[in-house]
Design an enzyme around this catalytic site. Structure first.
Site, PDB file in Angstrom:
ATOM      1  N   LYS A 134       5.081  -2.230   3.827  1.00 17.50           N
ATOM      2  CA  LYS A 134       5.112  -2.125   2.366  1.00 17.50           C
ATOM      3  C   LYS A 134       3.727  -1.836   1.781  1.00 17.50           C
ATOM      4  CE  LYS A 134       4.661  -7.141   1.516  1.00 17.50           C
ATOM      5  NZ  LYS A 134       3.394  -7.096   0.787  1.00 17.50           N
ATOM      6  N   ASP A 135       2.659  -2.088   2.544  1.00 17.21           N
ATOM      7  CA  ASP A 135       1.305  -1.820   2.066  1.00 17.21           C
ATOM      8  C   ASP A 135       0.887  -0.367   2.254  1.00 17.21           C
ATOM      9  OD1 ASP A 135       0.947  -4.485   1.353  1.00 17.21           O
ATOM     10  OD2 ASP A 135       0.047  -5.029   3.277  1.00 17.21           O
ATOM     11  N   ARG A 166       6.135  -4.767 -10.031  1.00 12.75           N
ATOM     12  CA  ARG A 166       7.535  -4.552  -9.669  1.00 12.75           C
ATOM     13  C   ARG A 166       8.354  -5.819  -9.879  1.00 12.75           C
ATOM     14  NH1 ARG A 166      10.239  -6.284  -5.370  1.00 12.75           N
ATOM     15  NH2 ARG A 166       8.320  -6.919  -4.347  1.00 12.75           N
ATOM     16  N   ARG A 167       7.842  -6.932  -9.396  1.00 13.36           N
ATOM     17  CA  ARG A 167       8.563  -8.195  -9.534  1.00 13.36           C
ATOM     18  C   ARG A 167       8.626  -8.649 -10.988  1.00 13.36           C
ATOM     19  NH1 ARG A 167       5.367 -10.510  -4.230  1.00 13.36           N
ATOM     20  NH2 ARG A 167       6.961  -9.968  -2.666  1.00 13.36           N
ATOM     21  N   ARG A 170      -2.576 -14.231  -6.389  1.00 10.49           N
ATOM     22  CA  ARG A 170      -3.160 -13.528  -5.261  1.00 10.49           C
ATOM     23  C   ARG A 170      -3.450 -14.548  -4.180  1.00 10.49           C
ATOM     24  NH1 ARG A 170      -6.107  -8.904  -5.248  1.00 10.49           N
ATOM     25  NH2 ARG A 170      -6.062  -9.356  -3.012  1.00 10.49           N
ATOM     26  N   ARG A 216      -0.478 -18.868  -1.580  1.00  8.34           N
ATOM     27  CA  ARG A 216       0.506 -18.614  -2.637  1.00  8.34           C
ATOM     28  C   ARG A 216       1.605 -19.675  -2.647  1.00  8.34           C
ATOM     29  NH1 ARG A 216       2.270 -12.680  -1.655  1.00  8.34           N
ATOM     30  NH2 ARG A 216       1.011 -12.776   0.237  1.00  8.34           N
ATOM     31  N   CYS A 249       2.512   1.022  -5.663  1.00  9.94           N
ATOM     32  CA  CYS A 249       2.899  -0.278  -6.198  1.00  9.94           C
ATOM     33  C   CYS A 249       2.156  -0.614  -7.498  1.00  9.94           C
ATOM     34  CB  CYS A 249       2.694  -1.379  -5.165  1.00  9.94           C
ATOM     35  SG  CYS A 249       0.984  -1.704  -4.736  1.00  9.94           S
TER      36      CYS A 249
END
Length: 297
Positions: free
Chosen positions: A77-78, A122-123, A140, A146, A231
């Site tokens: 995803k990165d 996105r979230r 972050r 997190r 993103c």
């Protein structure tokens, strides 16, 4: 004696876990080449402010391009949708659960005005669309950090695959249905790159690829490439492979979540199917105008 196969990786616990997972499936000795990326050095700044996708991969890719490493293992995803010249996305191993999860409180149980921690546009856009009453806090740091910071809020959003890989799933982890929160492109998958001319490493990596995961990831990355974004924009996609058929859902949203566009496409060829759903969103559903009007565009 055979020289160790050198694998470039970020230094986080999750990145090391992922890289060691790949190396364990390859024959022969191996060693890690730990790299610090822009995203790691500027850990207090929002990802979208750093330029979006690529901030966790460029230096890792450079280690392979310059010969300091033979391969690079990334959270897929990165990865930007375009692979740099000289490299090839050689392998996508089996994919973990692509969903996001709330750590703390289940989505259905969030109180009115709940504060949700996430650094992802996105979230935020999708959650704000589903629940306009929600408020958001920046988040972050590595995955354990997190999870710990989730206690300061009603919930924090973390990729379920990361929690599973680090054995951090407990009663406080609540997966979110893709109908509410569509995942990031290639979330839950690993992407392994090597030099395009390194035929020995390429062959070794192709031998451990999961064809089903690769087809899904190729479709989602084609969707992203057709949009021309990363993103730093609220875009998402999830492809499901059923036999020869691929069904992909794609999404474009405004930053504030007031507008969320979704479309589906079904096909047999991954890239064409991913491109088809992106084109539908852009040209039929108004996505091109939405991205043009969006400050992130």
């Amino acid at each position: 004696m055979t020289s160790p196969r050198r694998a470039a990786t970020r230094g986080s616990t999750l990145a090391r876990w992922q890289t060691e997972r790949v190396l364990a499936r390859l024959d022969g000795p191996a060693e890690l080449v730990v790299v610090t990326t822009t995203g790691d050095r500027r850990a207090d700044e929002p990802i979208h402010a750093l330029g979006g996708q690529g901030v966790f991969v460029k230096e890792v890719q450079d280690a392979v391009l310059t010969g300091r490493a033979d391969l690079a293992v990334h959270s897929a995803k990165d990865l930007p949708s375009a692979t740099p010249p000289g490299l090839v996305l050689a392998c996508v191993p089996e994919r973990a659960d692509p969903r996001d999860a709330l750590v703390g409180t289940a989505f259905e149980e969030l109180p009115t005005g709940a504060r949700v921690a996430t650094g992802s546009v996105r979230r935020r856009a999708q959650l704000a669309h589903a629940r306009p009453d929600l408020t958001f806090a920046e988040l972050r740091g590595n995955v354990p950090t997190r999870v710990e910071r989730a206690r300061q809020h009603d919930a924090a959003v973390v990729a379920l695959a990361a929690l599973e890989r680090l054995d951090l799933v407990d009663e406080h982890v609540h997966p979110i249905a893709p109908s509410v929160l569509l995942p990031q492109v290639a979330q839950g998958a690993l992407g392994v790159e090597c030099r395009a001319d390194d035929t020995a490493t390429l062959a070794a990596l192709q031998a451990i690829e999961d064809p089903t995961a690769r087809r899904a990831v190729d479709a989602e990355r084609a969707f992203l490439a057709t949009l021309g974004g990363g993103c730093d924009r609220p875009v998402a996609a999830l492809a499901v492979v059923d036999g020869d058929e691929i069904r992909i859902t794609g999404l474009i949203a405004s930053l504030d979540g007031r507008i969320v566009l979704r479309a589906d496409a079904v096909g047999r060829e991954p890239v064409a199917t991913g491109e088809a759903v992106a084109t539908t969103l852009l040209d039929r559903d108004g996505g091109r105008a939405l991205l043009a009007d969006d400050p992130a565009a």
